[in-house]
Design an enzyme around this catalytic site. Structure first.
Site, short mmCIF file in Angstrom:
data_model
loop_
_atom_site.label_atom_id
_atom_site.label_comp_id
_atom_site.label_asym_id
_atom_site.label_seq_id
_atom_site.Cartn_x
_atom_site.Cartn_y
_atom_site.Cartn_z
N TYR A 216 -61.61 8.91 -36.63
CA TYR A 216 -61.89 9.33 -38.01
C TYR A 216 -61.84 10.86 -38.12
CZ TYR A 216 -64.44 9.57 -42.49
OH TYR A 216 -64.83 9.82 -43.79
N GLN B 34 -82.39 13.64 -36.30
CA GLN B 34 -81.09 14.15 -36.79
C GLN B 34 -81.15 14.23 -38.31
OE1 GLN B 34 -81.68 11.06 -35.66
NE2 GLN B 34 -80.03 9.62 -36.07
N GLN C 46 -77.17 17.62 -36.91
CA GLN C 46 -77.58 18.20 -38.19
C GLN C 46 -76.36 18.37 -39.10
OE1 GLN C 46 -79.24 22.04 -37.28
NE2 GLN C 46 -77.43 22.70 -36.16
N ASN D 138 -77.89 0.61 -45.19
CA ASN D 138 -78.65 -0.14 -44.18
C ASN D 138 -80.14 -0.15 -44.48
OD1 ASN D 138 -76.58 -0.95 -42.54
ND2 ASN D 138 -77.29 0.11 -40.71
N LYS E 62 -58.84 12.88 -39.91
CA LYS E 62 -59.08 13.68 -41.12
C LYS E 62 -58.70 15.14 -40.89
CE LYS E 62 -61.06 10.79 -44.15
NZ LYS E 62 -60.62 10.60 -45.54
P1 NAD Z 1 -64.74 2.95 -48.85
O1 NAD Z 1 -64.53 2.34 -47.51
O2 NAD Z 1 -65.60 2.24 -49.83
O3 NAD Z 1 -63.35 3.24 -49.55
C1 NAD Z 1 -62.14 3.43 -48.87
C2 NAD Z 1 -61.06 2.61 -49.56
O4 NAD Z 1 -59.80 2.84 -48.91
C3 NAD Z 1 -61.33 1.10 -49.51
O5 NAD Z 1 -61.14 0.51 -50.77
C4 NAD Z 1 -60.30 0.61 -48.50
O6 NAD Z 1 -59.94 -0.74 -48.70
C5 NAD Z 1 -59.17 1.58 -48.73
N1 NAD Z 1 -58.24 1.68 -47.60
C6 NAD Z 1 -58.55 1.80 -46.29
N2 NAD Z 1 -57.43 1.86 -45.55
C7 NAD Z 1 -56.38 1.77 -46.43
C8 NAD Z 1 -54.97 1.76 -46.29
N3 NAD Z 1 -54.38 1.85 -45.08
N4 NAD Z 1 -54.21 1.64 -47.40
C9 NAD Z 1 -54.78 1.54 -48.62
N5 NAD Z 1 -56.11 1.55 -48.82
C10 NAD Z 1 -56.90 1.67 -47.73
O7 NAD Z 1 -65.31 4.43 -48.58
P2 NAD Z 1 -65.78 5.58 -49.58
O8 NAD Z 1 -67.15 5.96 -49.20
O9 NAD Z 1 -65.49 5.21 -50.99
O10 NAD Z 1 -64.84 6.76 -49.13
C11 NAD Z 1 -63.68 7.15 -49.87
C12 NAD Z 1 -63.03 8.36 -49.21
O11 NAD Z 1 -63.96 9.44 -49.17
C13 NAD Z 1 -62.59 8.10 -47.76
O12 NAD Z 1 -61.36 8.73 -47.53
C14 NAD Z 1 -63.68 8.77 -46.94
O13 NAD Z 1 -63.20 9.21 -45.70
C15 NAD Z 1 -64.07 9.93 -47.85
N6 NAD Z 1 -65.46 10.35 -47.57
C16 NAD Z 1 -66.52 9.59 -47.98
C17 NAD Z 1 -67.81 9.99 -47.67
C18 NAD Z 1 -69.01 9.22 -48.12
O14 NAD Z 1 -70.11 9.59 -47.73
N7 NAD Z 1 -68.90 8.20 -48.94
C19 NAD Z 1 -68.02 11.16 -46.92
C20 NAD Z 1 -66.91 11.88 -46.48
C21 NAD Z 1 -65.63 11.48 -46.83
N1 UDP Z 2 -78.35 5.77 -38.78
C1 UDP Z 2 -79.57 5.19 -38.44
N2 UDP Z 2 -79.75 3.87 -38.71
C2 UDP Z 2 -78.82 3.10 -39.32
C3 UDP Z 2 -77.57 3.70 -39.68
C4 UDP Z 2 -77.38 5.02 -39.39
O1 UDP Z 2 -80.45 5.85 -37.89
O2 UDP Z 2 -79.09 1.92 -39.54
C5 UDP Z 2 -78.15 7.19 -38.52
C6 UDP Z 2 -76.86 7.53 -37.77
O3 UDP Z 2 -77.05 7.45 -36.37
C7 UDP Z 2 -76.64 8.95 -38.24
C8 UDP Z 2 -77.18 8.96 -39.68
O4 UDP Z 2 -78.05 7.84 -39.76
O5 UDP Z 2 -77.40 9.86 -37.48
C9 UDP Z 2 -76.09 8.83 -40.75
O6 UDP Z 2 -75.30 7.73 -40.40
P1 UDP Z 2 -74.10 7.22 -41.33
O7 UDP Z 2 -73.39 6.16 -40.56
O8 UDP Z 2 -74.62 6.88 -42.68
O9 UDP Z 2 -73.15 8.48 -41.54
P2 UDP Z 2 -72.57 9.63 -40.57
O10 UDP Z 2 -73.11 9.49 -39.20
O11 UDP Z 2 -71.10 9.44 -40.63
O12 UDP Z 2 -73.05 10.88 -41.21
#
Ligand code: NAD
Ligand code: UDP
Length: 320
Positions: A147, A211, A278, A192, A151
């Site tokens: 990931y 964290q 963090q 969760n 990205k």
């Molecule tokens: P999500 O998983 O709900 O949405 C992602 C969407 O992309 C889904 O509908 C999935 O089916 C689609 N998808 C995955 N692979 C695909 C492919 N090969 N072709 C077409 N569609 C595909 O996640 P989200 O939280 O809505 O995230 C949306 C975007 O924002 C992502 O790119 C994610 O990396 C980015 N992002 C989200 C967060 C967050 O906290 N929600 C944080 C950082 C970045």
């Molecule tokens: N985390 C946790 N319990 C859970 C799910 C996640 O303690 O049931 C923790 C995870 O280890 C991380 C933080 O929560 O430190 C955020 O996790 P998440 O998967 O939401 O996002 P990311 O790690 O990508 O920021």
């Protein structure tokens, strides 16, 4: 932003994508939602299917796409660790080949294109809070790398297309965003904890819970994304979008228990490897360039998210 543009939202059926589609329809645009439903379902966008300016296309962005649009938001990528680690090779393909295909499309039709990048490009950061000029501390061979590095490579591609082909690009680095329509089983911490609390199960803290993360409510995030797309071509980003309020994971667990009135206990499970210690965005740039800052405090956003999951969980699984 001008009215009545043709806008492609890749990943448009997902948590953030479906809300973005709604906002763009509200603004009077034509929306082409492209998604392969890897982590989402038609239910997220069902209510838009009969809208005259909404079109749905089932398509995997790792394959080329030939359509005519004015703007592209590239959100297609699984976002939760559980989902993106399920098929890590496909995750990298989606980020990298997906970016190449979306950028190629943007080049052919001369569309403006926005990449949904992530705070994960900062890895387990040594700089705190994280500014856009920080290059990050990312493990290239760990379980989060598919990931994080996918990205990062997508960002590289965006800036090379800008330098080489003069594309109008926008890169936003999204910090943990939550809200209604998150997948209840996607393993992210907010969903969760809320689902566990509502079901009276133990809340699973990974590691000691010290964290930190900064949680942004989805409406604030979508507002910022749309503002970024509306900036002049000189504004490329990368630009941090998130809520600078920083909480330990233990604080989040306690808040969710208090707000749901749950009798659930908190238990500790092993910390997954490379879990960042963090994370907090420096949003100085977003404030200056977009005149934007988040307006939803964690408590208010959690309230809406808890109500959403409460309703969802009381609906029979077959009808969700
Ligand atoms: P999500 O998983 O709900 O949405 C992602 C969407 O992309 C889904 O509908 C999935 O089916 C689609 N998808 C995955 N692979 C695909 C492919 N090969 N072709 C077409 N569609 C595909 O996640 P989200 O939280 O809505 O995230 C949306 C975007 O924002 C992502 O790119 C994610 O990396 C980015 N992002 C989200 C967060 C967050 O906290 N929600 C944080 C950082 C970045
Ligand atoms: N985390 C946790 N319990 C859970 C799910 C996640 O303690 O049931 C923790 C995870 O280890 C991380 C933080 O929560 O430190 C955020 O996790 P998440 O998967 O939401 O996002 P990311 O790690 O990508 O920021």
């Amino acid at each position: 932003m001008e009215l009545g543009r043709r806008i492609l939202v890749a990943g448009g059926a997902g948590f953030l994508g479906s809300h973005l589609c709604e906002r763009l329809l509200d603004q009077g645009h034509e929306v082409l939602c492209v998604d392969n439903f890897f982590t989402s379902s038609r239910r997220n966008i069902e209510h838009m299917l009969s809208h005259p300016r909404f079109e749905l296309m089932r398509h995997d962005v790792t394959f080329p796409l030939y359509v005519e649009v004015d703007e592209i938001y590239n959100l297609a990528c699984p976002a939760s660790p559980v989902h993106y680690q399920f098929d890590p090779v496909q995750t990298t393909k989606t980020s990298v080949i997906g970016a190449i295909n979306m950028l190629g499309l943007a080049k052919r039709v001369k569309a403006k294109i926005l990449q949904a990048s992530t705070s994960e490009v900062y890895g387990d950061p040594f700089e705190h809070p994280q500014t856009e000029s920080y290059w990050g501390n990312v493990n290239p061979i760990g379980i989060r790398s598919c990931y994080d590095e996918g990205k990062r490579c997508a960002e590289t591609l965006f800036f090379d297309y800008r330098r080489q082909h003069k594309l109008a690009i926008k890169v936003v680095r999204i910090f943990n965003t939550y809200g209604p329509r998150m997948h209840p089983n996607d393993g992210r911490v907010v969903s969760n904890f809320i689902v566990q609390a509502l079901q009276g199960q133990d809340l699973t803290i990974y590691g000691d819970g010290q964290q930190t993360r900064s949680f942004c409510y989805r409406d604030d995030l979508i507002e910022a994304m749309i503002r970024v797309m509306g900036t002049t071509d000189e504004v490329t980003g990368p630009i941090n979008i998130g809520n600078p309020g920083e909480f330990t994971i233990r604080q989040l667990a306690e808040l969710v228990i208090e707000m749901t009135g749950s009798k659930s206990k908190i238990i500790s499970l092993p910390l997954p490897s490379d879990d960042p210690k963090q994370r907090r965005p420096d949003i100085t740039q977003a404030k200056a360039v977009l005149g934007w800052e988040p307006v939803t405090p964690l408590r208010a956003g959690l309230e809406k998210t808890i109500t959403y999951f409460d309703t969802l969980l009381s609906t029979p699984a077959s009808a969700r």
